[in-house]
Scaffold this motif. Sequence first.
Motif, mmCIF file in Angstrom:
data_model
loop_
_atom_site.group_PDB
_atom_site.id
_atom_site.type_symbol
_atom_site.label_atom_id
_atom_site.label_comp_id
_atom_site.label_asym_id
_atom_site.label_seq_id
_atom_site.Cartn_x
_atom_site.Cartn_y
_atom_site.Cartn_z
ATOM 1 N N ARG A 18 20.667 44.656 66.688
ATOM 2 C CA ARG A 18 19.227 44.414 66.540
ATOM 3 C C ARG A 18 18.917 42.932 66.625
ATOM 4 O O ARG A 18 17.970 42.517 67.291
ATOM 5 C CB ARG A 18 18.757 44.963 65.191
ATOM 6 N N GLY A 19 19.699 42.112 65.918
ATOM 7 C CA GLY A 19 19.451 40.674 65.963
ATOM 8 C C GLY A 19 19.671 40.080 67.333
ATOM 9 O O GLY A 19 18.951 39.168 67.747
ATOM 10 N N ARG A 76 21.275 37.088 65.685
ATOM 11 C CA ARG A 76 20.390 36.016 66.163
ATOM 12 C C ARG A 76 21.180 34.748 66.473
ATOM 13 O O ARG A 76 20.848 34.010 67.391
ATOM 14 C CB ARG A 76 19.318 35.731 65.115
ATOM 15 N N LEU A 93 18.884 49.289 66.066
ATOM 16 C CA LEU A 93 19.175 49.669 64.688
ATOM 17 C C LEU A 93 19.202 51.185 64.541
ATOM 18 O O LEU A 93 20.197 51.771 64.090
ATOM 19 C CB LEU A 93 18.150 49.055 63.730
ATOM 20 N N ALA A 118 22.741 46.284 62.864
ATOM 21 C CA ALA A 118 21.886 45.126 62.618
ATOM 22 C C ALA A 118 22.267 43.963 63.522
ATOM 23 O O ALA A 118 21.400 43.198 63.965
ATOM 24 C CB ALA A 118 21.982 44.705 61.149
ATOM 25 N N THR A 177 21.690 41.141 61.097
ATOM 26 C CA THR A 177 20.621 40.607 61.939
ATOM 27 C C THR A 177 20.771 39.093 62.117
ATOM 28 O O THR A 177 20.589 38.553 63.217
ATOM 29 C CB THR A 177 19.248 40.925 61.326
ATOM 30 N N ILE A 224 10.328 45.053 67.880
ATOM 31 C CA ILE A 224 10.591 45.140 66.453
ATOM 32 C C ILE A 224 9.311 45.435 65.673
ATOM 33 O O ILE A 224 9.322 46.179 64.685
ATOM 34 C CB ILE A 224 11.255 43.847 65.951
#
Length: 248
Positions: free
Chosen positions: A26-27, A216, A33, A23, A212, A173
């Motif tokens: 992914r972020g 970010r 992911l 995650a 995530t 995404i």
Amino acid sequence: MEILTGFTLLQLAAALTTGLVAAFIRGLAGFGLAIILVPVLALALTPVEAVLTTNVVALLIGGLELPRLLREAERSVWTIIAVVLVTTLPGLALLAATPPDIARLLIALVALSAFFAILFPVREPEQPGIVTTGLTGAASGILTGFAGMPGPPVVPYYVGRAIPRQVAKSSMILIFTFAAAIGIGSGVALGRMHWRLAILGAMLLPMVIFGTWLGRKADGHVSDRAWRIFVGLVLGAAALAALAKLAL
């Protein structure tokens, strides 16, 4: 000790830890992911279970972000999603018919391919033609079914072009979210989607949300070049780790 009708505490611990790492990627990157999670889960679960569990997680986390994704994604996503819709079921049927050890090896190789995909030189920002877009969707759908990984064809389509990072991330995404829903539907159609997989996916969701968020936060402090290098190294390491485990 087994809980959730067959999942051991060790399996759950491995899934939660891997989910957090995946995650975060992914972020930070907008993908990763499934590429990280599926090969690791497939070492503890059957490949079909690993793919379907990851689809549940991807659908849940993508659904929470859907309004933002719809605003920011490139229009090409709808062509890719439409093709994914008709190519995912054959991919999952192929996975169900493949011996587990061979499937684990192929899934690890798919994950490794994502590492090489992001090494291609950055292209012009113009959207590719309908043929390229359609082929990307077809490959993504087959890999959604077979490996739970729509990313390897989609990543170079978006990351490989000189478009804003947020557009690329949201487009990828959004595709992954719809691909996950299609993958779950294919699992139901083939009688391979069981309630315990949905529960395991739901249990992973809080860890994936946290990971995530961390990714970010880190994304705002990373240059485009460092972003590509970091993601490439992590994806390559994950695939090589899965291959090394299979070789033991």
